[in-house]
Enzyme design. Structure first.
Site, PDB file in Angstrom:
ATOM      1  N   LYS A  22      -5.406  11.137  -9.917  1.00  0.00           N
ATOM      2  CA  LYS A  22      -6.847  11.498 -10.414  1.00  0.00           C
ATOM      3  C   LYS A  22      -7.109  12.827  -9.967  1.00  0.00           C
ATOM      4  O   LYS A  22      -6.593  13.401  -8.998  1.00  0.00           O
ATOM      5  CB  LYS A  22      -7.854  10.430 -10.074  1.00  0.00           C
ATOM      6  CG  LYS A  22      -8.196  10.299  -8.498  1.00  0.00           C
ATOM      7  CD  LYS A  22      -8.621   9.001  -8.425  1.00  0.00           C
ATOM      8  CE  LYS A  22      -8.878   8.412  -6.910  1.00  0.00           C
ATOM      9  NZ  LYS A  22      -8.563   7.309  -6.913  1.00  0.00           N
TER      10      LYS A  22
ATOM     11  N   ASP B 140     -10.215  14.663  -0.469  1.00  0.00           N
ATOM     12  CA  ASP B 140      -8.692  15.307  -0.928  1.00  0.00           C
ATOM     13  C   ASP B 140      -8.833  15.692  -2.430  1.00  0.00           C
ATOM     14  O   ASP B 140      -7.559  16.071  -2.932  1.00  0.00           O
ATOM     15  CB  ASP B 140      -7.676  14.129  -0.615  1.00  0.00           C
ATOM     16  CG  ASP B 140      -7.821  12.970  -1.350  1.00  0.00           C
ATOM     17  OD1 ASP B 140      -8.937  12.569  -1.590  1.00  0.00           O
ATOM     18  OD2 ASP B 140      -6.872  12.359  -1.897  1.00  0.00           O
TER      19      ASP B 140
ATOM     20  N   GLU C 292     -11.163   5.409 -13.570  1.00  0.00           N
ATOM     21  CA  GLU C 292     -11.840   4.330 -12.695  1.00  0.00           C
ATOM     22  C   GLU C 292     -13.081   4.434 -12.351  1.00  0.00           C
ATOM     23  O   GLU C 292     -13.488   5.384 -12.466  1.00  0.00           O
ATOM     24  CB  GLU C 292     -10.971   4.187 -11.284  1.00  0.00           C
ATOM     25  CG  GLU C 292      -9.320   3.902 -11.548  1.00  0.00           C
ATOM     26  CD  GLU C 292      -9.000   3.534 -10.026  1.00  0.00           C
ATOM     27  OE1 GLU C 292      -8.812   2.384  -9.676  1.00  0.00           O
ATOM     28  OE2 GLU C 292      -8.700   4.321  -9.298  1.00  0.00           O
ATOM     29  N   GLU C 293     -13.833   3.295 -12.250  1.00  0.00           N
ATOM     30  CA  GLU C 293     -15.250   3.573 -11.888  1.00  0.00           C
ATOM     31  C   GLU C 293     -15.542   4.001 -10.641  1.00  0.00           C
ATOM     32  O   GLU C 293     -16.758   4.460 -10.370  1.00  0.00           O
ATOM     33  CB  GLU C 293     -15.691   1.831 -12.001  1.00  0.00           C
ATOM     34  CG  GLU C 293     -15.217   0.800 -11.029  1.00  0.00           C
ATOM     35  CD  GLU C 293     -15.067   0.944 -10.028  1.00  0.00           C
ATOM     36  OE1 GLU C 293     -16.081   1.451  -9.387  1.00  0.00           O
ATOM     37  OE2 GLU C 293     -14.113   0.983  -8.964  1.00  0.00           O
ATOM     38  N   SER C 294     -14.587   4.382  -9.977  1.00  0.00           N
ATOM     39  CA  SER C 294     -14.785   4.758  -8.458  1.00  0.00           C
ATOM     40  C   SER C 294     -14.658   6.098  -8.575  1.00  0.00           C
ATOM     41  O   SER C 294     -14.129   6.692  -7.579  1.00  0.00           O
ATOM     42  CB  SER C 294     -13.653   4.142  -7.426  1.00  0.00           C
ATOM     43  OG  SER C 294     -12.166   4.084  -7.877  1.00  0.00           O
TER      44      SER C 294
ATOM     45  N   THR D 125       0.837  -1.145   0.042  1.00  0.00           N
ATOM     46  CA  THR D 125      -0.163  -0.171   0.112  1.00  0.00           C
ATOM     47  C   THR D 125       0.852   1.207  -0.023  1.00  0.00           C
ATOM     48  O   THR D 125       2.017   1.258   0.670  1.00  0.00           O
ATOM     49  CB  THR D 125      -0.771   0.047   1.249  1.00  0.00           C
ATOM     50  OG1 THR D 125      -0.087  -0.241   2.477  1.00  0.00           O
ATOM     51  CG2 THR D 125      -1.931  -1.100   1.199  1.00  0.00           C
TER      52      THR D 125
ATOM     53  N   ASP E 216     -14.062  14.682  -3.698  1.00  0.00           N
ATOM     54  CA  ASP E 216     -14.089  13.900  -2.229  1.00  0.00           C
ATOM     55  C   ASP E 216     -13.363  14.958  -1.323  1.00  0.00           C
ATOM     56  O   ASP E 216     -12.700  15.817  -1.869  1.00  0.00           O
ATOM     57  CB  ASP E 216     -13.625  12.420  -2.387  1.00  0.00           C
ATOM     58  CG  ASP E 216     -12.182  12.414  -2.988  1.00  0.00           C
ATOM     59  OD1 ASP E 216     -11.912  13.327  -3.483  1.00  0.00           O
ATOM     60  OD2 ASP E 216     -11.470  11.340  -2.552  1.00  0.00           O
TER      61      ASP E 216
ATOM     62  N   LYS F 232      -0.356   9.761   2.703  1.00  0.00           N
ATOM     63  CA  LYS F 232      -0.076   9.050   1.467  1.00  0.00           C
ATOM     64  C   LYS F 232       1.354   9.380   0.869  1.00  0.00           C
ATOM     65  O   LYS F 232       1.896  10.634   1.192  1.00  0.00           O
ATOM     66  CB  LYS F 232      -1.010   9.457   0.425  1.00  0.00           C
ATOM     67  CG  LYS F 232      -2.571   9.184   0.852  1.00  0.00           C
ATOM     68  CD  LYS F 232      -3.490   9.370  -0.480  1.00  0.00           C
ATOM     69  CE  LYS F 232      -3.631  10.609  -0.792  1.00  0.00           C
ATOM     70  NZ  LYS F 232      -4.438  10.664  -2.068  1.00  0.00           N
TER      71      LYS F 232
ATOM     72  N   SER G   1      -8.296  10.332   2.216  1.00  0.00           N
ATOM     73  CA  SER G   1      -9.259  10.383   1.008  1.00  0.00           C
ATOM     74  C   SER G   1     -10.779  10.729   1.493  1.00  0.00           C
ATOM     75  O   SER G   1     -11.062  11.657   2.065  1.00  0.00           O
ATOM     76  CB  SER G   1      -9.059   9.114   0.183  1.00  0.00           C
ATOM     77  OG  SER G   1      -9.762   9.209  -1.108  1.00  0.00           O
ATOM     78  N   HIS G   2     -11.591   9.690   1.005  1.00  0.00           N
ATOM     79  CA  HIS G   2     -13.129   9.821   1.131  1.00  0.00           C
ATOM     80  C   HIS G   2     -13.666   9.397   2.492  1.00  0.00           C
ATOM     81  O   HIS G   2     -14.693   9.612   2.809  1.00  0.00           O
ATOM     82  CB  HIS G   2     -13.811   9.336  -0.047  1.00  0.00           C
ATOM     83  CG  HIS G   2     -13.396   7.700  -0.181  1.00  0.00           C
ATOM     84  ND1 HIS G   2     -12.055   7.637  -0.905  1.00  0.00           N
ATOM     85  CD2 HIS G   2     -13.866   6.632   0.221  1.00  0.00           C
ATOM     86  CE1 HIS G   2     -11.775   6.250  -0.721  1.00  0.00           C
ATOM     87  NE2 HIS G   2     -12.826   5.645  -0.122  1.00  0.00           N
TER      88      HIS G   2
ATOM     89  N   ARG H  16     -16.649  -5.810  -2.818  1.00  0.00           N
ATOM     90  CA  ARG H  16     -17.450  -5.024  -4.306  1.00  0.00           C
ATOM     91  C   ARG H  16     -17.840  -6.199  -5.270  1.00  0.00           C
ATOM     92  O   ARG H  16     -17.007  -6.872  -5.672  1.00  0.00           O
ATOM     93  CB  ARG H  16     -16.357  -4.096  -4.689  1.00  0.00           C
ATOM     94  CG  ARG H  16     -15.873  -3.121  -3.542  1.00  0.00           C
ATOM     95  CD  ARG H  16     -15.118  -1.848  -4.501  1.00  0.00           C
ATOM     96  NE  ARG H  16     -14.360  -1.037  -3.195  1.00  0.00           N
ATOM     97  CZ  ARG H  16     -14.775  -0.350  -2.394  1.00  0.00           C
ATOM     98  NH1 ARG H  16     -16.131  -0.094  -2.184  1.00  0.00           N
ATOM     99  NH2 ARG H  16     -13.823   0.561  -1.677  1.00  0.00           N
TER     100      ARG H  16
ATOM    101  N   ASP I   9      -9.578  14.346  -5.327  1.00  0.00           N
ATOM    102  CA  ASP I   9      -9.187  13.604  -6.565  1.00  0.00           C
ATOM    103  C   ASP I   9     -10.276  12.748  -7.079  1.00  0.00           C
ATOM    104  O   ASP I   9     -10.233  12.377  -8.363  1.00  0.00           O
ATOM    105  CB  ASP I   9      -8.045  12.443  -6.205  1.00  0.00           C
ATOM    106  CG  ASP I   9      -8.055  11.550  -5.239  1.00  0.00           C
ATOM    107  OD1 ASP I   9      -9.176  11.533  -4.462  1.00  0.00           O
ATOM    108  OD2 ASP I   9      -7.248  10.658  -4.961  1.00  0.00           O
ATOM    109  N   ARG I  10     -11.269  12.600  -6.589  1.00  0.00           N
ATOM    110  CA  ARG I  10     -12.620  11.986  -7.240  1.00  0.00           C
ATOM    111  C   ARG I  10     -13.504  12.996  -7.676  1.00  0.00           C
ATOM    112  O   ARG I  10     -13.507  14.073  -7.034  1.00  0.00           O
ATOM    113  CB  ARG I  10     -13.218  11.188  -5.925  1.00  0.00           C
ATOM    114  CG  ARG I  10     -12.719   9.877  -5.493  1.00  0.00           C
ATOM    115  CD  ARG I  10     -13.385   8.829  -4.791  1.00  0.00           C
ATOM    116  NE  ARG I  10     -12.379   8.009  -4.426  1.00  0.00           N
ATOM    117  CZ  ARG I  10     -13.075   6.845  -3.911  1.00  0.00           C
ATOM    118  NH1 ARG I  10     -14.178   6.892  -3.622  1.00  0.00           N
ATOM    119  NH2 ARG I  10     -12.205   5.759  -3.585  1.00  0.00           N
TER     120      ARG I  10
HETATM  121  C1  G1P Z   1     -10.893   2.422  -3.718  1.00  0.00           C
HETATM  122  C2  G1P Z   1     -11.449   2.265  -5.425  1.00  0.00           C
HETATM  123  C3  G1P Z   1     -10.298   2.272  -6.275  1.00  0.00           C
HETATM  124  C4  G1P Z   1      -9.301   3.688  -6.079  1.00  0.00           C
HETATM  125  C5  G1P Z   1      -8.936   3.521  -4.303  1.00  0.00           C
HETATM  126  C6  G1P Z   1      -8.308   4.773  -3.976  1.00  0.00           C
HETATM  127  O1  G1P Z   1     -10.286   1.128  -3.514  1.00  0.00           O
HETATM  128  O2  G1P Z   1     -12.360   1.035  -5.624  1.00  0.00           O
HETATM  129  O3  G1P Z   1     -10.486   2.379  -7.812  1.00  0.00           O
HETATM  130  O4  G1P Z   1      -8.146   3.691  -6.770  1.00  0.00           O
HETATM  131  O5  G1P Z   1     -10.268   3.273  -3.565  1.00  0.00           O
HETATM  132  O6  G1P Z   1      -9.067   5.816  -4.062  1.00  0.00           O
HETATM  133  P1  G1P Z   1     -10.550  -0.378  -3.148  1.00  0.00           P
HETATM  134  O7  G1P Z   1     -11.261   0.269  -1.651  1.00  0.00           O
HETATM  135  O8  G1P Z   1     -11.650  -0.627  -4.020  1.00  0.00           O
HETATM  136  O9  G1P Z   1      -9.668  -1.248  -2.981  1.00  0.00           O
HETATM  137 ZN    ZN Z   2      -9.571  10.923  -2.567  1.00  0.00          ZN
END
Ligand code: G1P
Ligand code: ZN
Length: 551
Positions: A384, A287, A371-373, A26, A285, A134, A121-122, A504, A289-290
């Protein structure tokens, strides 16, 4: 310690055991705020980072965060540790506010050896929420695996850390300060990022749209993008005051969950999907990036968003010359693949996580990725970028002069539609989640050729990726069931949750142009949903009757 200049007075704190919380693989550390408050916790991880990151002694380092609880204090501590490790210049920002994309840009612009971004992040913030660190490398992107492995190894042999006894300056006033022998620069964290956006997009054109009767609502979710969005939308593009909602970063994000999806950004979603006062809505979000993109009565799923940006990229000045290629993470729908094929450009499928795009971007093999997220980005930085995606959409709407719904309808009529949904089962007991996952993985060989929702399974595998740039292999990236008609189901365990495990389930089916392009995605995917429920025994094994979040 050999890496500290001898004229730099420092404290050496001994630890009686190595640091055990960093997980290998990570690119940072994400834990509860409480955990981060235990003595020597943050310091231990930072020590490992500063020992391992190449070029720290004598180099420039970027540091900032999303403003959550603990942000400023952590900056003070890390600044004193950076000074003790011989960093020549530490670049940070007023109030320590720096979005992840702005940090990525700053690292690249300043030729820094890397950056430390304080964010979970979120995830929610505050004393009862989460905190995180990070680590980014010199290219501005999340630390590559080689670096994260080295940081992990360093945590395992940690016996102490070094910190300067000097008092770190406050972060209120822009300027350059001395901290021991280190220069500490406090700058406006918004300015350089905004200048980059002005190079990529036609601000005059977007301003004309925002000054017309086109109404925009942007939700910063009390997180880091507030100051950026106010500068861009209200001050530079002339959108009315109040366009940016929840624009003041709060330590606990106002008690909310700063994740821009239909569940956590439901106030914005209701404005756009139920009301009719707004033409365009977006949220970012914690930070920054989303991103989530909404039109009037229209939700743009992030996989489609990437495909739309790819198909319309040349409308933005920064991409007028066309794209080298696109990449998407494996669980992201194949909508971008169809665009890439039609436009004759390369398309890559990478594992989940932004770091896998870095090599492709650095090698010039791709220009856009997503990414889909709710993550979308390009070669302008190595993260991102939420606001960038919002501006890109506004650029497209300004040039094409149509609504979000019209853009989507036109896109599907041309390329077909990938019905897509992600079902998240959050905070499941880890053992139950791992048991469920292992059981399906063990079944994979026997599933090939079987039927799922009446369709033959042509591939059943655990996704493995060979990096086309450096040949490195990343296995175990998610269980894929690919069906004969191009539809598929993917199962993954989240790598970012902090409580128990999150399963997921990604569902996707394709309808070509001429087919029924106006179905409700959940209905279009209902047969796949119940088929995977049966196969993976999700309800029984998780004890959950339905997903926590449906996107
Ligand atoms: C999740 C999202 C992934 C993204 C990551 C960091 O990770 O699914 O696409 O890159 O957050 O923002 P996951 O919790 O699925 O491992
Ligand atoms: Zn983020």
């Amino acid at each position: 310690m050999s890496h500290s200049p001898s004229d730099n007075p420092l404290l050496r704190i001994d630890l009686n055991q190595p640091f055990s919380d960093q997980k290998p693989g990570t690119s940072g550390l994400r834990k509860s705020s409480r955990q981060f408050q235990t003595p020597h916790y943050l310091e231990s991880f930072i020590e490992a980072v500063l020992r391992v990151l190449p070029g720290v002694a004598g180099g420039t380092l970027v540091l900032g965060g999303d403003g959550r609880f603990g942000n400023k204090e952590a900056i003070g501590t890390i600044a004193r540790m950076a000074a003790a490790h011989g960093v020549a210049r530490l670049v940070t920002t007023q109030a320590g506010i720096l979005s992840t994309p702005a940090a990525s840009h700053l690292i690249r612009q300043r030729g820094a050896v890397g950056g430390i971004i304080l964010s979970a992040s979120h995830n929610p913030g505050g004393p009862e929420g989460d905190f995180g660190v990070k680590v980014n490398g010199a290219n501005g992107g999340p630390a590559p695996e080689s670096l994260t492995e080295a940081i992990y190894a360093a945590t395992q042999v940690l016996d102490g850390y070094c910190i300067s006894p000097a008092v770190a300056p406050g972060l209120d006033v822009i300027g350059t300060y001395d901290l021991g022998p280190m220069k500490l620069e406090v700058l406006d964290g918004v300015e350089d990022y905004v200048a980059l956006m002005q190079q990529l997009f036609d601000f005059d054109r977007i301003a004309a749209l925002l000054r017309s009767d086109f109404r925009v609502a942007f939700d910063a979710m009390h997180a880091v993008t507030g100051p950026y969005a106010i500068r861009v939308f209200e001050e530079l593009l002339g959108a009315p005051a109040g366009t940016v909602r929840n624009g003041v970063p709060l330590q606990d994000f106002g008690g909310g969950h700063p994740d821009p999806n239909l569940t956590y950004a439901h106030e914005l979603a209701d404005l756009l999907l139920k009301g009719n006062a707004y033409d365009f809505g977006a949220a970012c979000d914690g930070d920054g990036d989303r991103n989530m993109i909404l039109g009037r009565s229209c939700f743009v799923n992030p996989s489609d968003s990437l495909a739309v940006l790819a198909a319309n990229a040349t409308l933005a000045p920064g991409y007028a010359g066309g794209l080298a290629g696109v990449a998407r993470s494996m669980p992201t729908s194949a909508a971008a693949d169809v665009v890439a094929k039609e436009l004759g450009m390369a398309c890559f499928e990478t594992p989940t996580g932004w770091k896998f795009f870095g090599n492709l971007l650095d090698a010039g093999r791709i220009t856009l990725c997503g990414e889909e997220s709710f993550g979308t980005g390009s070669n302008h930085i190595r993260e991102k970028d939420g606001l960038w995606a919002v501006l890109f959409w506004l650029q497209i709407l300004a040039v094409r002069g149509c609504s979000v719904a019209e853009v989507m309808a036109g896109h599907w009529n041309r390329f077909g539609r990938h019905y897509y949904s992600r079902h998240d089962y959050e905070a499941i007991a880890s053992q139950a989640a791992e048991g469920l996952y292992r059981r399906v993985r063990n079944q994979l060989p026997s599933l090939q050729g079987q039927l799922l929702a009446g369709r033959s399974i042509v591939t059943a595998d655990d996704f493995s990726y060979v990096d086309p740039v450096d040949g490195s292999v990343s296995g175990g990236q998610g269980l894929r069931l690919l069906l004969e008609d191009g539809s598929r189901v993917v199962l993954r365990l989240s790598g970012t949750g902090t409580q128990g495990a999150t399963l997921r389930v990604y569902l996707e089916s394709y309808v070509a142009p001429g087919g029924d392009l106006n179905q409700d995605p959940q209905l279009a995917l209902a047969d796949l949903t119940s088929a995977i429920e049966g196969l993976a025994e999700i309800q029984v094994r998780t004890g959950m009757a339905k997903p926590t979040v449906i996107t």
